[in-house]
Design a protein around this motif. Structure first.
Motif, mmCIF file in Angstrom:
data_model
loop_
_atom_site.group_PDB
_atom_site.id
_atom_site.type_symbol
_atom_site.label_atom_id
_atom_site.label_comp_id
_atom_site.label_asym_id
_atom_site.label_seq_id
_atom_site.Cartn_x
_atom_site.Cartn_y
_atom_site.Cartn_z
ATOM 1 N N ALA A 1 -5.695 -0.041 -34.953
ATOM 2 C CA ALA A 1 -6.729 -1.069 -35.012
ATOM 3 C C ALA A 1 -7.869 -0.765 -34.045
ATOM 4 C CB ALA A 1 -6.125 -2.438 -34.701
ATOM 5 N N ALA A 2 -7.566 -0.058 -32.962
ATOM 6 C CA ALA A 2 -8.580 0.187 -31.950
ATOM 7 C C ALA A 2 -9.340 1.491 -32.163
ATOM 8 C CB ALA A 2 -7.920 0.208 -30.571
ATOM 9 N N THR A 3 -8.972 2.253 -33.185
ATOM 10 C CA THR A 3 -9.659 3.519 -33.413
ATOM 11 C C THR A 3 -11.064 3.272 -33.937
ATOM 12 O OG1 THR A 3 -8.716 3.643 -35.621
ATOM 13 C CG2 THR A 3 -7.550 4.807 -33.867
ATOM 14 N N ALA A 4 -11.911 4.255 -33.735
ATOM 15 C CA ALA A 4 -13.297 4.130 -34.172
ATOM 16 C C ALA A 4 -13.382 4.052 -35.687
ATOM 17 C CB ALA A 4 -14.096 5.321 -33.660
ATOM 18 N N ALA A 5 -14.428 3.448 -36.156
ATOM 19 C CA ALA A 5 -14.611 3.294 -37.596
ATOM 20 C C ALA A 5 -14.881 4.642 -38.249
ATOM 21 C CB ALA A 5 -15.774 2.348 -37.864
ATOM 22 N N LYS A 6 -14.287 4.843 -39.415
ATOM 23 C CA LYS A 6 -14.500 6.071 -40.169
ATOM 24 C C LYS A 6 -15.534 5.771 -41.253
ATOM 25 C CE LYS A 6 -12.045 9.722 -42.535
ATOM 26 N NZ LYS A 6 -10.753 10.216 -42.959
ATOM 27 N N HIS A 7 -16.632 6.494 -41.228
ATOM 28 C CA HIS A 7 -17.728 6.316 -42.179
ATOM 29 C C HIS A 7 -18.282 4.891 -42.136
ATOM 30 C CE1 HIS A 7 -16.776 10.244 -43.732
ATOM 31 N NE2 HIS A 7 -15.524 9.872 -43.953
ATOM 32 N N GLY A 8 -18.245 4.260 -40.977
ATOM 33 C CA GLY A 8 -18.823 2.929 -40.823
ATOM 34 C C GLY A 8 -17.927 1.782 -41.227
ATOM 35 N N TYR A 9 -16.697 2.059 -41.637
ATOM 36 C CA TYR A 9 -15.772 1.016 -42.072
ATOM 37 C C TYR A 9 -14.646 0.843 -41.057
ATOM 38 C CZ TYR A 9 -17.794 1.123 -46.767
ATOM 39 O OH TYR A 9 -18.636 1.043 -47.832
ATOM 40 N N TYR A 10 -14.129 -0.371 -40.997
ATOM 41 C CA TYR A 10 -12.912 -0.665 -40.244
ATOM 42 C C TYR A 10 -11.866 -1.072 -41.272
ATOM 43 C CZ TYR A 10 -15.788 -0.647 -36.082
ATOM 44 O OH TYR A 10 -16.638 -0.272 -35.080
ATOM 45 N N TRP A 11 -10.660 -0.545 -41.112
ATOM 46 C CA TRP A 11 -9.604 -0.746 -42.094
ATOM 47 C C TRP A 11 -8.529 -1.692 -41.574
ATOM 48 C CZ3 TRP A 11 -9.242 1.637 -46.944
ATOM 49 C CH2 TRP A 11 -10.234 2.560 -47.222
ATOM 50 N N GLY A 12 -7.914 -2.408 -42.509
ATOM 51 C CA GLY A 12 -6.770 -3.258 -42.188
ATOM 52 C C GLY A 12 -5.852 -3.344 -43.396
ATOM 53 N N THR A 13 -4.557 -3.351 -43.157
ATOM 54 C CA THR A 13 -3.580 -3.462 -44.235
ATOM 55 C C THR A 13 -2.863 -4.793 -44.113
ATOM 56 O OG1 THR A 13 -3.234 -1.087 -44.213
ATOM 57 C CG2 THR A 13 -1.579 -2.406 -45.331
ATOM 58 N N GLY A 14 -2.767 -5.518 -45.208
ATOM 59 C CA GLY A 14 -2.077 -6.796 -45.208
ATOM 60 C C GLY A 14 -0.992 -6.822 -46.266
ATOM 61 N N ARG A 15 0.108 -7.486 -45.960
ATOM 62 C CA ARG A 15 1.205 -7.620 -46.913
ATOM 63 C C ARG A 15 1.674 -9.063 -46.944
ATOM 64 N NH1 ARG A 15 2.200 -3.073 -44.004
ATOM 65 N NH2 ARG A 15 2.068 -1.128 -45.162
ATOM 66 N N ARG A 16 2.086 -9.510 -48.142
ATOM 67 C CA ARG A 16 2.635 -10.851 -48.306
ATOM 68 C C ARG A 16 3.482 -10.826 -49.561
ATOM 69 N NH1 ARG A 16 4.580 -15.302 -49.027
ATOM 70 N NH2 ARG A 16 3.556 -17.318 -48.937
ATOM 71 N N LYS A 17 4.750 -11.210 -49.468
ATOM 72 C CA LYS A 17 5.705 -11.111 -50.567
ATOM 73 C C LYS A 17 5.711 -9.672 -51.068
ATOM 74 C CE LYS A 17 5.711 -15.906 -52.056
ATOM 75 N NZ LYS A 17 5.570 -16.797 -53.208
ATOM 76 N N THR A 18 5.320 -9.417 -52.316
ATOM 77 C CA THR A 18 5.292 -8.033 -52.800
ATOM 78 C C THR A 18 3.867 -7.524 -52.958
ATOM 79 O OG1 THR A 18 5.432 -8.819 -55.077
ATOM 80 C CG2 THR A 18 7.503 -8.226 -53.988
ATOM 81 N N ALA A 19 2.889 -8.255 -52.449
ATOM 82 C CA ALA A 19 1.487 -7.845 -52.561
ATOM 83 C C ALA A 19 1.078 -7.018 -51.349
ATOM 84 C CB ALA A 19 0.589 -9.068 -52.666
ATOM 85 N N VAL A 20 0.262 -5.989 -51.593
ATOM 86 C CA VAL A 20 -0.257 -5.135 -50.523
ATOM 87 C C VAL A 20 -1.764 -5.053 -50.697
ATOM 88 C CG1 VAL A 20 -0.215 -2.848 -49.478
ATOM 89 C CG2 VAL A 20 1.859 -3.791 -50.480
ATOM 90 N N ALA A 21 -2.498 -5.301 -49.600
ATOM 91 C CA ALA A 21 -3.958 -5.257 -49.641
ATOM 92 C C ALA A 21 -4.469 -4.243 -48.632
ATOM 93 C CB ALA A 21 -4.536 -6.634 -49.334
ATOM 94 N N ARG A 22 -5.371 -3.377 -49.083
ATOM 95 C CA ARG A 22 -6.081 -2.465 -48.183
ATOM 96 C C ARG A 22 -7.504 -2.992 -48.079
ATOM 97 N NH1 ARG A 22 -5.694 3.051 -50.897
ATOM 98 N NH2 ARG A 22 -6.125 1.720 -52.670
#
Length: 143
Positions: A10-31
């Motif tokens: 989470a603390a790494t620098a943004a790649k190509h101007g984007y910040y990434w996060g992964t979320g999960r809930r039940k069987t759903a996965v969001a990038r």
């Protein structure tokens, strides 16, 4: 021997101007990818209002942005797979909150206190052998 501290993802620098996060809930996965922008939110290449027509799911996605007072300042692009509508909205919410921490680490305490960084681990229990469903069994007959 020296100990080298490595940065968390989470603390790494943004790649190509984007910040990434992964979320999960039940069987759903969001990038989720975020960047500074005009407030556009796209989920699976569709507008959020089209993908989540229910106001409850739209509020779930907006909540981390409201907590950080970033509505209209962040562009959000999410890819979601699996699960149903409610699970996907929860996954996007968690992914967005994690991406916001990468962008603004000072928001972590606020997002954590409001519960947006807590992974809801409830999932459907698996079906057991010899049972009709996960817990329901066949009627017992002594004779």
């Amino acid at each position: 021997m020296s100990i080298v501290a490595t940065a968390t993802p989470a603390a790494t620098a943004a790649k190509h101007g984007y910040y990434w996060g992964t979320g999960r809930r039940k069987t759903a996965v969001a990038r989720v990818r975020i960047r500074e922008g005009t407030g556009k939110i796209e989920i699976n290449h569709r507008a959020m209002e089209v993908y989540f027509p229910d106001i409850l799911q739209q509020r779930a996605v907006h909540n981390p942005l409201e907590a950080g007072d970033l509505i209209g300042k962040i562009d959000c692009f999410a890819n979601v797979k699996g699960g149903g509508i409610a699970g996907q909205a929860g996954a996007v919410m968690l992914g967005l909150a994690r991406a916001l921490i990468g962008m603004r680490p000072d928001l972590e305490a606020t997002l954590r206190d409001l519960g947006y960084l807590t992974r809801d681990s409830r999932m459907v229990e698996r079906k057991k052998y010899g049972h009709k469903k996960a817990r329901k069994s066949f009627q017992f007959s002594k004779r």
